[in-house]
Design an enzyme around this catalytic site. Structure first.
Site, PDB file in Angstrom:
ATOM      1  N   ASP A 171      -1.497  -1.183  -4.016  1.00 33.83           N
ATOM      2  CA  ASP A 171      -1.678  -0.405  -5.274  1.00 33.83           C
ATOM      3  C   ASP A 171      -0.601  -0.299  -6.222  1.00 33.83           C
ATOM      4  O   ASP A 171       0.492  -0.595  -5.798  1.00 33.83           O
ATOM      5  CB  ASP A 171      -2.453   0.893  -4.643  1.00 33.83           C
ATOM      6  N   ASP A 223      -7.270 -16.684 -17.336  1.00 36.07           N
ATOM      7  CA  ASP A 223      -8.038 -17.184 -16.415  1.00 36.07           C
ATOM      8  C   ASP A 223      -8.962 -18.449 -16.853  1.00 36.07           C
ATOM      9  O   ASP A 223      -9.786 -18.152 -17.836  1.00 36.07           O
ATOM     10  CB  ASP A 223      -8.933 -16.135 -15.626  1.00 36.07           C
ATOM     11  N   ASP A 240       0.922  -1.027   0.108  1.00 36.31           N
ATOM     12  CA  ASP A 240       0.069  -0.003  -0.163  1.00 36.31           C
ATOM     13  C   ASP A 240       1.006   1.106  -0.040  1.00 36.31           C
ATOM     14  O   ASP A 240       1.935   1.296   0.790  1.00 36.31           O
ATOM     15  CB  ASP A 240      -0.817   0.015   1.441  1.00 36.31           C
ATOM     16  N   ASN A 280      -0.634   4.550   0.036  1.00 32.84           N
ATOM     17  CA  ASN A 280      -1.237   5.648   0.392  1.00 32.84           C
ATOM     18  C   ASN A 280      -2.169   5.625   1.664  1.00 32.84           C
ATOM     19  O   ASN A 280      -2.908   6.460   2.142  1.00 32.84           O
ATOM     20  CB  ASN A 280      -2.282   6.298  -0.710  1.00 32.84           C
ATOM     21  N   GLU A 295      -4.329 -20.521 -17.482  1.00 32.70           N
ATOM     22  CA  GLU A 295      -5.029 -21.291 -16.115  1.00 32.70           C
ATOM     23  C   GLU A 295      -6.034 -22.232 -16.533  1.00 32.70           C
ATOM     24  O   GLU A 295      -7.137 -22.140 -17.047  1.00 32.70           O
ATOM     25  CB  GLU A 295      -5.599 -20.346 -15.152  1.00 32.70           C
ATOM     26  N   ASP A 315      -3.784 -10.263 -16.040  1.00 30.62           N
ATOM     27  CA  ASP A 315      -4.620 -11.245 -15.931  1.00 30.62           C
ATOM     28  C   ASP A 315      -5.843 -11.142 -16.953  1.00 30.62           C
ATOM     29  O   ASP A 315      -6.305  -9.761 -16.980  1.00 30.62           O
ATOM     30  CB  ASP A 315      -5.031 -11.290 -14.459  1.00 30.62           C
ATOM     31  N   HIS A 358      -2.391 -17.178  -5.603  1.00 30.38           N
ATOM     32  CA  HIS A 358      -3.250 -16.674  -4.940  1.00 30.38           C
ATOM     33  C   HIS A 358      -4.382 -17.548  -4.359  1.00 30.38           C
ATOM     34  O   HIS A 358      -5.547 -17.095  -3.925  1.00 30.38           O
ATOM     35  CB  HIS A 358      -3.719 -15.385  -5.455  1.00 30.38           C
ATOM     36  N   ASP A 359      -4.743 -18.650  -5.162  1.00 32.72           N
ATOM     37  CA  ASP A 359      -5.726 -19.485  -4.943  1.00 32.72           C
ATOM     38  C   ASP A 359      -5.302 -20.724  -3.860  1.00 32.72           C
ATOM     39  O   ASP A 359      -6.277 -21.345  -3.750  1.00 32.72           O
ATOM     40  CB  ASP A 359      -6.114 -20.278  -6.092  1.00 32.72           C
ATOM     41  N   ASP A 398      -4.469   3.655   2.772  1.00 30.10           N
ATOM     42  CA  ASP A 398      -5.927   3.302   2.967  1.00 30.10           C
ATOM     43  C   ASP A 398      -5.928   1.682   3.024  1.00 30.10           C
ATOM     44  O   ASP A 398      -7.232   1.137   3.013  1.00 30.10           O
ATOM     45  CB  ASP A 398      -6.596   3.429   1.445  1.00 30.10           C
TER      46      ASP A 398
END
Ligand code: TEU
Ligand code: CA
Length: 534
Positions: A28, A197, A20, A22, A250, A97, A317-318, A24
């Protein structure tokens, strides 16, 4: 001659949890830019960005509501151009992606499609129900039926994932034209390719009932159909061939035979297999059983031998973190993380490293469902409840298999929130960040991260490791030994997936070892990995 995407190592960024900039609490693009030097130092040559398009985040970016813009949570198109330019300065290519099996239900196409008279109606797959029942018996990847009834339409629409992810209708030629434009839009900006994907399920041959299966009834009607091959050939011919880029599919439930059918005439440049990911599964990813190294070795060997070039990975990420799954989170955390690094970087193919893997990040340490963000985990938890699983068993499933295991913020340093954000992170930081973080490892020559760096450099300098033939030498309960060879030279890789010492009577000069041993005497330490020059 190898192509550039065969020479280089890919690093996957799941932007929301990377860095991150900023405050939040959400990773990003500026955060990514600020970390390019570290990635360059590691030896990364390609970055694959998980989706950065506008998305309502039902499936964190895999539900896209605009294919030609940047999610404002991540920044602006200007930030993206800056990322491309900064990456190029460092000779790093950027891969996007491409999620084209489905869109978000908030995509304007779908919004208009709900009107039966709209020209967008046929962008999606609408059917009347069978009485009060959905059009067929298909199940979705996230649990529950693959159809949802839309009041406004008076019909059902197909969604192989969440109900907020309606499947596109590739029988409508206009859909493919839209996709071609999306590809050109990003390629013209300079992106170097796409990770596609669930690309092998985009064509539905029929909407007939599926035969019985433990999950995903209907699969035989949409897995790797001829229509899918036709679409990929068209994209190759009309779009991709005009750019110096690559694609990696994928490809769920893919066999080596199917893989070769995609690779033969370059419909895809590489595919991700899932077979080795089942080495600790029973039937479904939710039923984890004791990890059997032998199953991992056999699956990898099969793919190494039967497919000319692989997209090798142990994490994304899965998937849960590899050190927690195939290694040891405890006493041998460091050695086993390094062993997995040796495996990933000495197989034949393009290696894909997932963010945090290079510092040995582990599965999350959440304590309740309220900390879990992933829709799939919540759906399965509910489903298991309906099926009568007690709460403790349900939690066990989630702990072992939830995708959030890999989605906790990258641990940069020992400061607040592991240096991920100065605000409140959108998802919990693993509490082991004081022990496991980049800063602690960056300048330690013996760290997991330094070991990855050495291995990446070794691969880059070794034609044998990049292009040499693969030969399985020994696969036993906890030993995996293989050879890479080329022009009469060979390297032998010895991996001991266990907490016990093991006899492995092979000979050669030590090229690399996670125990830093100067010579090899025929016995492997716990979780030892050695590369020998024969
Ligand atoms: O994943 C497809 C997929 O089938 C699985 O790996 C999925 O994560 C799930 O665990 C199946 O049980 C891709 C993306 O990688 C994933 O993040 C998306 O959620 C999915 O497609 C839908 O776009
Ligand atoms: Ca941010």
């Amino acid at each position: 001659m190898l192509k550039w995407w065969q020479e280089r190592v890919v690093y996957q960024i799941w932007p929301r949890s990377f860095q991150d900039s900023n405050g939040d609490g959400i990773g990003d693009l500026q955060g990514i830019i600020s970390r390019l030097d570290e990635l360059k130092d590691l030896g990364v040559g390609i970055i694959w960005l998980s989706p950065i398009y506008p998305s309502p985040n039902v499936d964190y970016g895999y539900d896209i509501s605009d294919y030609k813009a940047i999610n404002p949570e991540f920044g602006t198109m200007e930030d993206f151009h800056q990322l491309l330019a900064e990456a190029e300065k460092r000779d790093i290519k950027i891969v996007m992606d491409l999620v084209i099996n489905h869109t978000s239900d908030q995509h304007p196409w779908f919004q208009q499609s709900r009107d039966r008279t709209s020209p967008y109606r046929d962008y999606y797959i609408w059917r009347p129900g069978r009485g009060r029942k959905p059009p067929n018996n298909w199940g979705s990847f996230f649990g529950g039926p693959a159809w949802t009834y839309d009041e406004q339409s008076g019909e059902y629409y197909l969604h192989l994932f969440a109900k907020n992810q309606p499947d596109l209708n590739y029988r409508n030629p206009r859909v493919l034209e839209e996709v071609k434009e999306v590809l050109r839009f990003w390629l013209d900006k300079g992106v170097a390719g796409f990770r596609c994907d669930v690309i092998n399920i985009i064509w539905k041959s029929s909407l007939a009932n599926g035969k019985w299966r433990p999950a995903l009834k209907g699969l035989e009607h949409y897995l790797a159909q001829e229509g899918c091959h036709r679409i990929l050939r068209e994209l190759r011919r009309e779009v991709l061939d005009s750019y110096d880029c690559f694609t990696v599919g994928e490809t769920v439930f893919i066999t080596t035979k199917m893989a070769n059918e995609f690779l033969r005439s370059r419909e895809l440049d590489m595919v991700f297999s899932f077979e080795h990911m089942a080495a600790d599964e029973l039937l479904l990813k939710w039923f984890k059983t004791k990890f059997k190294p032998e199953r991992l070795a056999r699956a990898l060997t099969k793919w190494q031998l039967e497919v000319p070039w692989n997209a090798n990975y142990l994490e994304n990420h899965d998937q849960p973190r590899s050190v927690s799954r195939f290694g040891d989170e405890g006493e041998f955390w460091e050695q086993s993380a390094k062993l997995l690094a040796v495996l990933l970087l000495t197989l034949k193919g393009t290696p894909f490293i997932y963010q945090g893997q290079e510092i040995g990040m582990t599965n999350f340490d959440f304590t309740g469902m309220d900390q879990i963000k992933d829709i799939e985990s919540h759906n399965v938890y509910r489903l298991a409840k309906r099926l009568g699983f007690p709460a403790s068993a349900r939690w066990k499933l989630i702990k072992a298999s939830s995708r959030d295991n890999a989605r906790t913020p990258v641990q940069w340093n020992a400061g607040p929130n592991a240096g991920f954000t100065t605000g409140t992170p959108w998802i919990g930081v693993n509490s082991n960040y004081k022990r496991i973080n980049l800063e602690a490892q960056l300048h330690d020559p013996h760290s997991v991260r330094s070991f990855y760096k050495r291995l990446i450099a070794l691969r880059a300098s070794s034609d044998i490791l990049k292009a040499g033939a693969f030969e399985a030498v020994q696969i036993s309960r906890s030993l995996f030994v293989y050879r890479r060879k080329m022009d009469g030279n060979s390297l032998l890789v010895l991996l001991n997936f266990s907490k016990e010492e093991a006899a492995a009577p092979y000979r050669g000069e030590v090229v690399l070892s996670n125990y830093e041993r100067p010579s090899y005497t025929g016995r492997l330490q716990p979780y030892e990995a050695v590369v020998l020059q024969e």
